[in-house]
Design an enzyme around this catalytic site. Structure first.
Site, PDB file in Angstrom:
ATOM      1  N   ASP A  29       1.026   8.337  54.723  1.00 27.30           N
ATOM      2  CA  ASP A  29       0.781   7.845  53.208  1.00 27.30           C
ATOM      3  C   ASP A  29       1.944   8.048  52.462  1.00 27.30           C
ATOM      4  O   ASP A  29       2.828   9.119  52.574  1.00 27.30           O
ATOM      5  CB  ASP A  29      -0.462   8.579  52.739  1.00 27.30           C
ATOM      6  CG  ASP A  29      -1.046   7.622  51.566  1.00 27.30           C
ATOM      7  OD1 ASP A  29      -1.975   6.873  51.361  1.00 27.30           O
ATOM      8  OD2 ASP A  29      -0.217   7.677  50.477  1.00 27.30           O
ATOM      9  N   ILE A  30       2.314   7.039  51.757  1.00 29.22           N
ATOM     10  CA  ILE A  30       3.750   6.911  50.827  1.00 29.22           C
ATOM     11  C   ILE A  30       3.239   8.076  49.726  1.00 29.22           C
ATOM     12  O   ILE A  30       4.559   8.437  49.190  1.00 29.22           O
ATOM     13  CB  ILE A  30       3.965   5.556  50.320  1.00 29.22           C
ATOM     14  CG1 ILE A  30       5.558   5.272  50.049  1.00 29.22           C
ATOM     15  CG2 ILE A  30       3.033   5.374  49.237  1.00 29.22           C
ATOM     16  CD1 ILE A  30       5.796   3.916  49.849  1.00 29.22           C
ATOM     17  N   ASN A  86     -12.168   4.464  50.850  1.00 28.79           N
ATOM     18  CA  ASN A  86     -12.415   3.951  49.525  1.00 28.79           C
ATOM     19  C   ASN A  86     -12.827   2.572  49.699  1.00 28.79           C
ATOM     20  O   ASN A  86     -12.154   1.702  49.983  1.00 28.79           O
ATOM     21  CB  ASN A  86     -11.015   4.303  48.570  1.00 28.79           C
ATOM     22  CG  ASN A  86     -10.790   5.710  48.655  1.00 28.79           C
ATOM     23  OD1 ASN A  86     -11.794   6.550  48.329  1.00 28.79           O
ATOM     24  ND2 ASN A  86      -9.485   6.123  48.431  1.00 28.79           N
ATOM     25  N   GLY A  92     -11.690   3.917  43.824  1.00 33.15           N
ATOM     26  CA  GLY A  92     -10.028   3.834  43.779  1.00 33.15           C
ATOM     27  C   GLY A  92      -9.371   3.135  44.857  1.00 33.15           C
ATOM     28  O   GLY A  92      -8.180   3.314  45.284  1.00 33.15           O
ATOM     29  N   HIS A  99      -9.075   1.183  55.370  1.00 33.33           N
ATOM     30  CA  HIS A  99      -8.120   1.942  56.072  1.00 33.33           C
ATOM     31  C   HIS A  99      -8.865   3.370  56.065  1.00 33.33           C
ATOM     32  O   HIS A  99      -9.368   3.729  55.133  1.00 33.33           O
ATOM     33  CB  HIS A  99      -6.665   2.310  55.529  1.00 33.33           C
ATOM     34  CG  HIS A  99      -6.594   2.078  53.968  1.00 33.33           C
ATOM     35  ND1 HIS A  99      -6.944   0.767  53.288  1.00 33.33           N
ATOM     36  CD2 HIS A  99      -6.732   3.225  53.273  1.00 33.33           C
ATOM     37  CE1 HIS A  99      -6.818   1.239  51.945  1.00 33.33           C
ATOM     38  NE2 HIS A  99      -6.830   2.448  51.779  1.00 33.33           N
ATOM     39  N   HIS A 101      -8.286   7.383  55.241  1.00 29.69           N
ATOM     40  CA  HIS A 101      -7.532   8.440  55.052  1.00 29.69           C
ATOM     41  C   HIS A 101      -7.973   9.493  55.956  1.00 29.69           C
ATOM     42  O   HIS A 101      -8.883  10.020  56.059  1.00 29.69           O
ATOM     43  CB  HIS A 101      -7.606   8.873  53.486  1.00 29.69           C
ATOM     44  CG  HIS A 101      -7.408   7.648  52.600  1.00 29.69           C
ATOM     45  ND1 HIS A 101      -5.982   7.753  51.908  1.00 29.69           N
ATOM     46  CD2 HIS A 101      -7.994   6.750  52.103  1.00 29.69           C
ATOM     47  CE1 HIS A 101      -5.963   6.672  51.021  1.00 29.69           C
ATOM     48  NE2 HIS A 101      -7.095   6.032  51.330  1.00 29.69           N
TER      49      HIS A 101
HETATM   50  P1  5GP Z   1      -6.571   3.060  48.925  1.00 32.28           P
HETATM   51  O1  5GP Z   1      -6.427   3.514  47.323  1.00 32.28           O
HETATM   52  O2  5GP Z   1      -6.538   1.792  49.043  1.00 32.28           O
HETATM   53  O3  5GP Z   1      -7.675   4.027  49.507  1.00 32.28           O
HETATM   54  O4  5GP Z   1      -5.356   3.845  49.669  1.00 32.28           O
HETATM   55  C1  5GP Z   1      -4.073   3.131  49.688  1.00 32.28           C
HETATM   56  C2  5GP Z   1      -3.248   3.856  49.930  1.00 32.28           C
HETATM   57  O5  5GP Z   1      -2.099   3.359  50.432  1.00 32.28           O
HETATM   58  C3  5GP Z   1      -2.577   5.010  49.131  1.00 32.28           C
HETATM   59  O6  5GP Z   1      -2.812   6.387  49.440  1.00 32.28           O
HETATM   60  C4  5GP Z   1      -1.253   4.788  48.840  1.00 32.28           C
HETATM   61  O7  5GP Z   1      -0.423   6.001  48.699  1.00 32.28           O
HETATM   62  C5  5GP Z   1      -0.770   4.179  50.346  1.00 32.28           C
HETATM   63  N1  5GP Z   1       0.180   3.103  50.251  1.00 32.28           N
HETATM   64  C6  5GP Z   1       0.318   2.322  49.295  1.00 32.28           C
HETATM   65  N2  5GP Z   1       1.578   1.474  49.536  1.00 32.28           N
HETATM   66  C7  5GP Z   1       1.967   1.981  50.563  1.00 32.28           C
HETATM   67  C8  5GP Z   1       3.355   1.684  51.573  1.00 32.28           C
HETATM   68  O8  5GP Z   1       4.140   0.952  51.192  1.00 32.28           O
HETATM   69  N3  5GP Z   1       3.379   2.509  52.397  1.00 32.28           N
HETATM   70  C9  5GP Z   1       2.551   3.662  52.967  1.00 32.28           C
HETATM   71  N4  5GP Z   1       2.892   4.358  53.813  1.00 32.28           N
HETATM   72  N5  5GP Z   1       1.509   3.878  52.024  1.00 32.28           N
HETATM   73  C10 5GP Z   1       1.133   3.032  51.089  1.00 32.28           C
END
Ligand code: 5GP
Length: 113
Positions: A29-30, A86, A92, A99, A101
């Protein structure tokens, strides 16, 4: 239009891909929320868990099996880890491409915020 994660899978956006097979891939995760924070992502887009159907059952199961394997490889299966999906605004969700986590490497509070 490709999702963000499809662009990462196609190497159009750089990311640290730590695992890949025919059905899914995993990236760091970034913006990590724990010492280990990996996303396990299906190559076929399921937008969110709230929209998943019976046709997605095998793929969803595969994602969880891969999450467990990655956790073992990372050494967090023994200490404990969390697998989180999520789904939707209140949870969130920010990327509309399902995906899982994988979070671990520190004690995780319950209930989550
Ligand atoms: P969500 O909020 O949809 O459950 O999770 C999305 C996740 O993707 C977040 O934890 C966010 O930090 C991660 N994320 C968003 N953009 C990027 C990216 O460009 N590269 C990576 N590796 N993770 C990303």
């Amino acid at each position: 239009m490709k999702t963000l994660f499809q662009k990462i899978a196609d190497r159009e956006i750089p990311s640290k891909i730590v695992f890949e097979d025919d059905l899914c891939f995993a990236i760091e995760d970034i913006n990590p929320q724990a010492p280990t924070h990996i996303l396990v992502i299906p190559k076929r887009v399921i937008t969110r868990l709230g929209g998943a159907t019976d046709d997605d059952a095998a793929l969803l199961g595969h994602l969880l099996v891969c999450a467990g394997k990655i956790a073992r490889e990372r050494g967090i299966a023994e200490t404990g880890f969390r697998a989180v999906i999520n789904s939707g605004k209140d949870a969130g969700e920010t990327v509309p491409h399902l995906h899982v986590h994988i979070l671990g490497g520190r004690p995780l509070a319950w209930p989550p915020g």
